[in-house]
Scaffold this active site. Sequence first.
Site, PDB file in Angstrom:
ATOM      1  N   LYS A  79      -8.749 -69.529  36.128  1.00 57.89           N
ATOM      2  CA  LYS A  79      -7.742 -68.491  35.980  1.00 57.89           C
ATOM      3  C   LYS A  79      -7.041 -68.609  34.633  1.00 57.89           C
ATOM      4  CE  LYS A  79      -8.332 -66.567  40.012  1.00 57.89           C
ATOM      5  NZ  LYS A  79      -9.674 -67.136  40.190  1.00 57.89           N
ATOM      6  N   ASP A  80      -6.619 -67.449  34.116  1.00 52.79           N
ATOM      7  CA  ASP A  80      -6.031 -67.325  32.785  1.00 52.79           C
ATOM      8  C   ASP A  80      -4.671 -68.009  32.710  1.00 52.79           C
ATOM      9  OD1 ASP A  80      -5.507 -66.490  30.227  1.00 52.79           O
ATOM     10  OD2 ASP A  80      -5.615 -64.351  30.639  1.00 52.79           O
ATOM     11  N   ARG A  81      -4.348 -68.499  31.515  1.00 55.62           N
ATOM     12  CA  ARG A  81      -3.031 -69.096  31.276  1.00 55.62           C
ATOM     13  C   ARG A  81      -1.936 -68.026  31.179  1.00 55.62           C
ATOM     14  NH1 ARG A  81      -1.412 -73.585  28.168  1.00 55.62           N
ATOM     15  NH2 ARG A  81      -3.588 -73.972  27.622  1.00 55.62           N
TER      16      ARG A  81
END
EC number: 5.4.99.27
Length: 344
Positions: A79-81
Amino acid sequence: MTDSGWPRLTAEVPGCGGAFKLVPEDFEVEEVPAYLPSGEGEHLYLWVEKRGRDTRELVRALAAALGVSEDDIGVAGMKDRHAITRQLVSVPARAEPRVPDFALDGVQVLWTKRHGNKLRTGHLRGNRFRLRLRGVKDVGAARESFSRLVAQGVPNYFGEQRFGRAGDNADLGRLLVLGQRLPRRPDRFQRKLYLSAFQSRLFNQALAARLNAGTLATALAGDVLRKEETGGVFVCESPEVDGPRVAAFEVSPAGPLFGPKMTASAGAVAELEARLLTEAGVTPEDFKRGGGETEGSRRPYRVRLGAPELSSETTAEGEDLWLTFELPRGAYATEVLHELLKDG
């Protein structure tokens, strides 16, 4: 070619304008699990919410806090930061007493429950997204592009995240496939990332060719078609038979993720795929060097938008749009935004 420069399904609709992801709250993503934990077993599932943290950071911090190896920790997807994300993580159940003491800024464990098996990559049905576009200039164009994606599917490009900040992940993966040494020895995670990026770039090129030819949703003789319900694949021998199934979204043409176990296409489709390898200066045999990381498979050229909603909100800065939808695992929400924004 940059990610935003690939051909678009909605190319004839103007870009709607607007800004995306000014703050993490503009991008929310929540896993849709393939299953829920049973309540018993040797693994503990954690439902985790993160803000401003990516999955690798979470895994490293959990391993250190719980006294386990990073390899003992399971995740279904990365998952994206720069987002608010919710996802399942599994840890060995023996670490359960230490979970309440785990602390990482921007991360919250919402609940825990035991299960019998470790969470593995791909153990999710998909992801649910909620995205905010700020200061949209042409709401009508946005609605038109979105409605076309709902009706026809989203071109299933790999997003720019796949190719790294410097955009050179695929080039490094090509060198690995060719058996050449990299400037810096990659760790296991980097090696997998680079090899996958090279496969992904070749897939994107094949998808771009289908869009340019207007055959994204067309069954061609020799196509590998993927069943939407089961994921099973077969080679199209009768376009007149399979064409209506593609139109009904029962099956979809599936592009190449090159490797020795990839289902082979036939005829003109196989010739086009072979040209991609020739232009890249590699052969099918080269992918054997990647071992288990480049076994090969098929990826659908398009994916469905599940539970789609679009709403607008008037603010002091102008008109904002909220997009909510679900995508199957491996598909990129940013591709929906590129179709609306035409930002490339």
